[in-house]
Design an enzyme around this catalytic site. Sequence first.
Site, PDB file in Angstrom:
ATOM      1  N   ASP A  24       8.102  -4.239   0.473  1.00 44.03           N
ATOM      2  CA  ASP A  24       8.592  -3.345   1.110  1.00 44.03           C
ATOM      3  C   ASP A  24       8.662  -2.274   0.078  1.00 44.03           C
ATOM      4  OD1 ASP A  24       8.676  -1.734   3.529  1.00 44.03           O
ATOM      5  OD2 ASP A  24      10.759  -2.048   3.164  1.00 44.03           O
ATOM      6  N   TYR A  60       3.387   9.724  -1.648  1.00 41.83           N
ATOM      7  CA  TYR A  60       4.034  10.799  -2.394  1.00 41.83           C
ATOM      8  C   TYR A  60       3.520  10.781  -3.938  1.00 41.83           C
ATOM      9  CZ  TYR A  60       7.302  10.161   1.477  1.00 41.83           C
ATOM     10  OH  TYR A  60       7.860  10.205   2.805  1.00 41.83           O
TER      11      TYR A  60
HETATM   12  P1  IMP Z   1       4.728   0.262   1.511  1.00 45.26           P
HETATM   13  O1  IMP Z   1       5.911  -0.771   1.685  1.00 45.26           O
HETATM   14  O2  IMP Z   1       4.153  -0.244   0.191  1.00 45.26           O
HETATM   15  O3  IMP Z   1       3.759   0.283   2.794  1.00 45.26           O
HETATM   16  O4  IMP Z   1       5.373   1.691   1.294  1.00 45.26           O
HETATM   17  C1  IMP Z   1       6.122   2.408   2.341  1.00 45.26           C
HETATM   18  C2  IMP Z   1       5.760   3.992   1.902  1.00 45.26           C
HETATM   19  O5  IMP Z   1       6.421   4.250   0.924  1.00 45.26           O
HETATM   20  C3  IMP Z   1       4.294   4.516   1.696  1.00 45.26           C
HETATM   21  O6  IMP Z   1       3.637   4.674   2.947  1.00 45.26           O
HETATM   22  C4  IMP Z   1       4.449   5.638   0.860  1.00 45.26           C
HETATM   23  O7  IMP Z   1       4.900   6.678   1.833  1.00 45.26           O
HETATM   24  C5  IMP Z   1       5.564   5.191   0.240  1.00 45.26           C
HETATM   25  N1  IMP Z   1       5.340   4.799  -1.051  1.00 45.26           N
HETATM   26  C6  IMP Z   1       5.357   3.363  -1.481  1.00 45.26           C
HETATM   27  N2  IMP Z   1       4.701   3.124  -2.810  1.00 45.26           N
HETATM   28  C7  IMP Z   1       4.085   4.485  -3.098  1.00 45.26           C
HETATM   29  C8  IMP Z   1       3.431   4.789  -4.274  1.00 45.26           C
HETATM   30  O8  IMP Z   1       3.196   4.103  -5.263  1.00 45.26           O
HETATM   31  N3  IMP Z   1       3.056   5.896  -4.474  1.00 45.26           N
HETATM   32  C9  IMP Z   1       3.483   6.812  -3.380  1.00 45.26           C
HETATM   33  N4  IMP Z   1       4.089   6.722  -2.325  1.00 45.26           N
HETATM   34  C10 IMP Z   1       4.738   5.247  -2.081  1.00 45.26           C
END
Ligand code: IMP
Length: 196
Positions: free
Chosen positions: A72, A154
């Site tokens: 996460d 982002y």
């Molecule tokens: P996840 O848990 O990896 O799915 O990330 C959750 C949310 O955090 C994503 O949908 C993005 O909005 C943001 N996020 C996580 N990692 C990144 C990254 O490497 N670049 C940009 N946004 C990120």
Amino acid sequence: MTPVRTIVFATNNAHKLEEIRSIVGSDIRILSLADIGCHDDIPEDADTFEGNALQKALYVKEHYGYDCFADDSGLIVDALGGEPGVRSARYAGPGHDSKANMALLLKNLEGVECRTARFVTVIALIEGDERRFFEGRVEGRILEHEQGTGGFGYDPVFLPEGFTETFACMAPGQKNAISHRGLATQKLLRHLSAVK
Ligand code: IMP
């Protein structure tokens, strides 16, 4: 011959799967949720990255019996009291995309001088009865305007500390080498190859 170890990565994100499979090679078989026939809407409603990652990994272990890891991630902005944090994916509300999330972030930071922020990833691993966490973080700051067209989320507004270009300007390999996800993944892989 030692049998190849199998472990589930609680995701169906093709990009994340391909990345980790290419690093572990043939030593460990990494299965996706689809590979084990899991099409459930796995709950992810904790208020920390650790909590969400653990929730997903435990769900797979309890319902499907596999050793498993789950991740996460999110963006923590100091001037916003840590927001968007665990709500990074849905900051602008359900059904909104990255563009809307980024626009809201820039609006909430209008006129704000302190723009320090960090991306954080936590990976939770369940191996038998044991739980382990691996964390990666990258410090940086939020620009006033988007810069670059690559990456996702982002990336166009996040300038990592010590660099002159945002994540959205970097080639995937360059971003992975310094990113929160890359660092957490390296720690996980060091552990997996040590216990192989
Ligand atoms: P996840 O848990 O990896 O799915 O990330 C959750 C949310 O955090 C994503 O949908 C993005 O909005 C943001 N996020 C996580 N990692 C990144 C990254 O490497 N670049 C940009 N946004 C990120």
